[in-house]
Enzyme design. Structure first.
Site, PDB file in Angstrom:
ATOM      1  N   HIS A  54       1.099  -1.072   0.308  1.00 56.33           N
ATOM      2  CA  HIS A  54       0.024  -0.256   0.114  1.00 56.33           C
ATOM      3  C   HIS A  54       0.639   1.221   0.002  1.00 56.33           C
ATOM      4  CE1 HIS A  54      -3.880   1.953   0.286  1.00 56.33           C
ATOM      5  NE2 HIS A  54      -3.555   2.811   1.907  1.00 56.33           N
ATOM      6  N   HIS A  56       0.343   5.646  -1.186  1.00 60.67           N
ATOM      7  CA  HIS A  56       0.957   6.470  -2.064  1.00 60.67           C
ATOM      8  C   HIS A  56       1.729   7.342  -2.018  1.00 60.67           C
ATOM      9  CE1 HIS A  56      -3.323   5.517  -0.779  1.00 60.67           C
ATOM     10  NE2 HIS A  56      -3.339   5.728   0.452  1.00 60.67           N
ATOM     11  N   ARG A  81      -5.104  15.665   6.482  1.00 64.78           N
ATOM     12  CA  ARG A  81      -5.291  15.693   5.050  1.00 64.78           C
ATOM     13  C   ARG A  81      -5.758  16.694   4.677  1.00 64.78           C
ATOM     14  NH1 ARG A  81     -11.135  12.940   4.051  1.00 64.78           N
ATOM     15  NH2 ARG A  81     -12.207  14.865   4.614  1.00 64.78           N
ATOM     16  N   TYR A 120      -4.912   7.324  -6.377  1.00 68.68           N
ATOM     17  CA  TYR A 120      -5.843   8.502  -6.566  1.00 68.68           C
ATOM     18  C   TYR A 120      -5.429   9.897  -7.492  1.00 68.68           C
ATOM     19  CZ  TYR A 120      -4.991   9.904  -1.916  1.00 68.68           C
ATOM     20  OH  TYR A 120      -4.326  10.402  -0.458  1.00 68.68           O
ATOM     21  N   HIS A 206     -11.952   3.573  -3.632  1.00 68.87           N
ATOM     22  CA  HIS A 206     -11.067   4.054  -2.006  1.00 68.87           C
ATOM     23  C   HIS A 206     -11.443   3.619  -1.417  1.00 68.87           C
ATOM     24  CE1 HIS A 206     -10.330   7.988   0.852  1.00 68.87           C
ATOM     25  NE2 HIS A 206      -8.937   7.558  -0.107  1.00 68.87           N
ATOM     26  N   ARG A 209     -16.850   5.514   2.506  1.00 68.55           N
ATOM     27  CA  ARG A 209     -16.775   7.061   2.274  1.00 68.55           C
ATOM     28  C   ARG A 209     -16.561   7.246   0.893  1.00 68.55           C
ATOM     29  NH1 ARG A 209     -12.343   9.829   4.372  1.00 68.55           N
ATOM     30  NH2 ARG A 209     -10.695   7.921   4.533  1.00 68.55           N
ATOM     31  N   HIS A 231      -9.787   0.912   1.321  1.00 68.81           N
ATOM     32  CA  HIS A 231      -9.759   1.785   3.233  1.00 68.81           C
ATOM     33  C   HIS A 231     -10.579   1.479   4.184  1.00 68.81           C
ATOM     34  CE1 HIS A 231      -6.914   4.723   1.147  1.00 68.81           C
ATOM     35  NE2 HIS A 231      -6.080   4.353   1.650  1.00 68.81           N
ATOM     36  N   GLU A 234     -10.804   2.968   9.227  1.00 68.60           N
ATOM     37  CA  GLU A 234      -8.891   3.589   9.890  1.00 68.60           C
ATOM     38  C   GLU A 234      -8.890   4.278  10.743  1.00 68.60           C
ATOM     39  OE1 GLU A 234      -6.803   6.092   6.832  1.00 68.60           O
ATOM     40  OE2 GLU A 234      -5.552   6.352   8.189  1.00 68.60           O
ATOM     41  N   HIS A 268      -5.820  -1.392   7.053  1.00 73.69           N
ATOM     42  CA  HIS A 268      -5.973  -0.596   7.811  1.00 73.69           C
ATOM     43  C   HIS A 268      -6.727  -0.704   9.629  1.00 73.69           C
ATOM     44  CE1 HIS A 268      -3.069   2.786   6.713  1.00 73.69           C
ATOM     45  NE2 HIS A 268      -4.728   4.262   6.058  1.00 73.69           N
ATOM     46  N   ASP A 319       2.088   3.413   2.735  1.00 75.64           N
ATOM     47  CA  ASP A 319       1.194   4.048   2.952  1.00 75.64           C
ATOM     48  C   ASP A 319       1.295   5.772   1.781  1.00 75.64           C
ATOM     49  OD1 ASP A 319      -1.461   5.438   2.877  1.00 75.64           O
ATOM     50  OD2 ASP A 319      -1.374   4.668   5.013  1.00 75.64           O
TER      51      ASP A 319
HETATM   52 ZN    ZN Z   1      -3.496   4.359   2.203  1.00 74.27          ZN
END
Ligand code: ZN
Length: 453
Positions: A54, A56, A81, A120, A206, A209, A231, A234, A268, A319
């Protein structure tokens, strides 16, 4: 044919000595012979190299930029975030390629042979598509062509800003996909990896959510024989949002609606009840753990003892890529369990030491999550291998499982000397073959980014 020889190696049946490993011109393991006379390139200790399940990649470039006090009284995942969203407003395709190359190089130098990229960042700032909707995916593939890492590319489907199907926030428009967009993007990404002989594709709705139940089912049906990742569980606010919307907690919802099995990797799984942990572990799905990132973001501690009691599968990912270190990733998982339970050697069993059990688990989970023929030194598999420096003082006098324990708990990634991915000998004497240029391009990219921000 390339011939490698090692004093010791970890084979599927256990530790072996004086092993000759022959690699085919295609990059697969052709033959494994224990008790062989030394010949070819010689090494002290040879391990199967793990898949990093995993990542990004672009987040590597903001490592270290989110450690100051923010405007909120309490800094959390959600304030992190916000910083991440502001940061990625500025990234161009050239930046993404330069950052991904650095990330993949660091993974290889840490002893990983495969990058499973949960990708993404698809569109231009503002959300307009690039002329090729899969432009950013093609950049990840171009980085893999340069670094020689084994790539499993997981384009991400991202529909909504929350479970109530609100629109995407300003920070999310570069991710957004309708089902039609996503299908086109997936085709384009698949075309982009076609030139890489050992690369593979998968799908990544993703999270609960960001994707509707129909969107998730749509994703799952597009490449039904390839890995699917999302995900899950988490953060506590995410559990509350999903519970309010669907009347079930995220793991309960997945168990009810997705029939998870080994095709599924859930990233997660930090917040599970004991019952959820037992039920999901028994499905054969992989827990995609990212212990360094989960520590960095203050997520919480994985319910590792109950998961292990049910023989749940797990693997490791970096991650956010705040730090790319295989040894530290494994060590952080074990230490998180020790701190919670005030006990030692949590993962050790009668058959294997702590280091051995978590390394074996990471090989199995990584192979499964990547959908790649890897995870062991055995004929027919891709030659994903890692040679460890046994002359380092940390390894003195060590044998069997103690070698993995010493590497993981007393050593560091500097003990990783040579790495092969799909038979490509990309790390030699601890350095990637293109280390200086990849590093230079990354530094230049960060300087340009700073000027724009
Ligand atoms: Zn992630």
């Amino acid at each position: 044919m390339t011939v490698l020889w090692a004093e010791r190696a970890l084979l599927p049946e256990g530790w072996a000595e004086n092993i000759r490993v022959t690699l085919s011109p295609e990059g697969r393991i052709a033959e494994v012979t224990p008790d062989a006379a030394p010949e070819g390139q010689r090494f002290g200790l040879l391990l199967p190299a793990m898949a990093n399940l995993h990542s990004h990649a672009f987040q590597r470039a903001m490592a270290g930029l989110s450690e100051a006090k923010g405007p909120e009284p309490r800094d959390t995942f959600w304030t992190w975030r916000q910083i991440m969203y502001r940061f990625l407003d500025h990234l161009t395709p050239e930046d993404v390629e330069a950052i991904a190359a650095l990330v993949q190089m660091e993974m290889l130098e840490a002893g990983y042979a495969t990058n499973v990229e949960f990708h993404y960042l698809h569109h231009q700032p503002g959300g307009a598509h690039y002329d090729n909707i899969g432009e950013m995916s093609a950049r990840i593939a171009a980085a893999a062509a340069r670094t020689g890492i084994g790539l499993t590319l997981l384009p991400v489907h991202y529909q909504f800003g929350g479970c109530d199907r609100r629109g995407l926030g300003a920070g999310q428009v570069r991710f957004g996909t309708t089902p039609e967009d996503f299908a086109r993007l997936l085709d384009s990404a698949e075309a982009a990896i076609r030139g890489l002989p050992d690369a593979g594709i998968g799908v990544a709705p993703h999270s609960l959510r960001a994707v509707s139940p129909e969107g998730l089912a749509f994703c799952a049906a597009l490449r039904p024989d390839r890995p699917i990742h999302l995900h899950l569980a988490e953060q506590v606010p995410e559990i509350e949002e999903v519970s309010a919307a669907y009347g079930l907690r995220p793991v309960e919802w997945v168990l009810e609606n997705c029939a998870p099995d080994a095709r599924w990797t859930f990233i997660h799984l930090t917040h599970m009840t004991e019952d959820e942990t037992r039920r999901l572990a028994r499905t054969g799905a992989v827990a995609g753990l990212c212990p360094i990132t989960e520590s960095s973001l203050g997520d919480g501690i994985f319910n590792g003892t109950v998961w292990a009691a049910e023989k749940g599968r797990l693997g490791f990912g970096s991650d956010s890529n705040i730090r790319i270190s295989l040894t530290e990733e494994l060590r952080t998982l074990e230490y998180s369990q020790r701190l919670r339970d005030r006990a030692r050697a949590i993962y050790a069993t009668r058959e294997g030491s702590t280091g051995r059990v978590i390394y074996d688990a990471g090989l199995d989970g990584g192979r499964t999550a990547a959908g790649r023929e890897t995870g062991a030194i055995a004929p027919g598999l891709w030659a994903d291998l890692c040679a460890v420096d046994v002359d380092n003082p940390v390894m003195a006098g060590r044998g069997g499982d103690e070698m993995l324990d010493s590497l993981i708990f007393a050593g560091h990634d500097g003990l990783v000397r040579d790495v092969w991915s799909g038979g490509r000998h990309v790390v030699r004497e601890g350095r990637h073959m293109d280390h200086d240029r990849i590093t230079g391009d990354y530094i230049a990219c960060i300087r340009r980014l700073q000027e724009r921000m």
